[in-house]
Design an enzyme around this catalytic site. Structure first.
Site, PDB file in Angstrom:
ATOM      1  N   THR A 281       0.842  -1.207   0.098  1.00  0.00           N
ATOM      2  CA  THR A 281       0.081  -0.055  -0.057  1.00  0.00           C
ATOM      3  C   THR A 281       0.870   1.281  -0.135  1.00  0.00           C
ATOM      4  O   THR A 281       1.844   1.191   0.660  1.00  0.00           O
ATOM      5  CB  THR A 281      -1.051   0.097   1.112  1.00  0.00           C
ATOM      6  OG1 THR A 281      -1.562   1.329   1.322  1.00  0.00           O
ATOM      7  CG2 THR A 281      -0.106  -0.245   2.518  1.00  0.00           C
TER       8      THR A 281
ATOM      9  N   TYR B   9      -1.994   0.314   9.946  1.00  0.00           N
ATOM     10  CA  TYR B   9      -2.006  -0.365   8.598  1.00  0.00           C
ATOM     11  C   TYR B   9      -0.727  -0.257   7.587  1.00  0.00           C
ATOM     12  O   TYR B   9      -0.186  -1.141   7.305  1.00  0.00           O
ATOM     13  CB  TYR B   9      -3.243   0.297   8.047  1.00  0.00           C
ATOM     14  CG  TYR B   9      -3.250  -0.163   6.366  1.00  0.00           C
ATOM     15  CD1 TYR B   9      -3.318  -1.492   6.258  1.00  0.00           C
ATOM     16  CD2 TYR B   9      -3.680   0.786   5.395  1.00  0.00           C
ATOM     17  CE1 TYR B   9      -3.399  -1.952   4.690  1.00  0.00           C
ATOM     18  CE2 TYR B   9      -3.635   0.488   4.136  1.00  0.00           C
ATOM     19  CZ  TYR B   9      -3.414  -0.918   3.596  1.00  0.00           C
ATOM     20  OH  TYR B   9      -3.524  -1.237   2.559  1.00  0.00           O
TER      21      TYR B   9
END
Length: 346
Positions: free
Chosen positions: A122, A146
């Site tokens: 990501t 995250y």
């Protein structure tokens, strides 16, 4: 067709991006085995003709068995947790799923002799950046669990690659949206938090309204700016990454984006224009862990993989999303009618 008839294990292949990648692999003539615990994915998302095994990436013995049983030489790892605000509230769960389970998967790959691995990462690994675009050499500095957990998984896989020779392609996604242009796949996640899905659900009457988190950022209109990439273009990047690795390509890290940003407000206005409806908005404070702007510098993926995205227009991304949401409404209406009919017959 990609050379060879060995299979690819797609973890999380019953989820949004994983199912589109499984579809693209199937279309390319690749044998696909999906491993998914169906905690967030759905069986209906798995393409027809693709084997689905219900199980977890935490189960090393299961993965070794699958690799040997189905003659798997490559793994695409999509199974992970990915909601930024949720990661802030539940960091342990994110590190368990995104790091510990990736470690178990990597161990299984080593034990079973897997040769290639494509990892779903990501742009959240970059954190805050003053640059107009971030490239793969930008020093990662994640600002939420995250991003931190995904970066840790990247580093783990780099160590595994160095020690055991498994070649790894890390694909750092920017903001993925849209649905298969032919209507064969889309995002089925219930209660999804992705901007475009939520806005399209509001526009098609599935939600009463939506919230915009933060309107005071130093951006063109005060809302966050993101680089939105069509999910089918991203799926094609995975097919190309597999081809690259199977041809002997070295481990690499690649940004997956278009190199241009759209603000949250601009996206919502485009949804209103395309749908002919008004999206009811509530302005909320900023969310923890959200950077103001995040846009890809994406020359490397084009150079290394020969990737040529075909669905780069915002209207095309939104149009496919709206079409998918209308289909979801029709499916639910049909299921409700069938349930009522069954109840009446009983």
């Amino acid at each position: 067709m990609i050379n060879g008839n060995r299979a690819v294990l797609v973890t999380g292949g019953a989820g949004y991006i994983g199912s589109h990648a499984a579809l693209a692999l199937r279309d390319a003539g690749v044998r696909v085995v999906v491993l998914d615990d169906l905690s967030t994915g759905t069986e209906a998302a798995v393409p027809s003709g693709v084997t689905l095994i219900r199980g977890s990436t935490a189960d090393t013995k299961l993965i070794v068995t699958l690799v040997r049983l189905y003659d798997i030489d490559s793994v695409m790892h999509f199974a992970g947790s990915l909601v930024v605000p949720e990661s802030v509230v539940h960091p342990v769960a994110y590190w368990r799923n995104n790091v510990a389970n990736t470690m178990n998967l990597a161990e299984a790959c080593v034990l079973a002799g897997v040769e290639q691995l494509v990892f779903s990462s990501t742009a959240a690994v970059y954190g805050l950046s003053d640059a107009a675009q971030v490239d793969e050499d930008t020093v990662p500095a994640p600002i939420n669990p995250y991003g931190s957990s995904k970066l840790a998984a990247e580093r783990l896989l780099a160590d595994v690659s160095a020690a055991h020779g498994i070649r790894v392609a890390v694909l750092r996604y920017f903001n993925v949206a849209g649905a298969d242009p032919d209507g064969r796949a889309g995002q089925r996640t219930v209660g999804a938090t992705h901007l475009i899905k939520v806005a399209c659900e509001v526009a098609t009457g599935q939600r009463a309204g939506m919230s915009v988190f933060g309107c005071d950022y130093d951006t063109i209109d005060g809302t966050c700016v993101r680089d939105f990439i069509h999910v089918s273009d991203l799926a094609e990047a995975h097919v190309l990454a597999l081809r690259y690795l199977r041809a002997g390509g070295a481990s690499t890290t690649l940004n997956c984006g278009y190199g241009r940003g759209q603000s949250v407000r601009a996206v919502i206005e485009a949804v209103e224009r395309l749908s002919g409806t008004t999206v009811e908005l509530t302005t909320m404070p900023r969310r923890a862990g959200d950077p103001p702007a995040l846009v890809a510098q994406a020359d490397r993926i084009r150079s290394v993989l020969g990737w040529e995205p075909r669905h780069t227009g915002l209207d095309e991304i939104l149009g496919s999303s709206l079409a998918w949401e209308r289909r979801m409404m029709q499916e639910r209406t049909f299921e409700t009618a069938r349930s009522i009919q069954a109840t009446s017959a009983a």
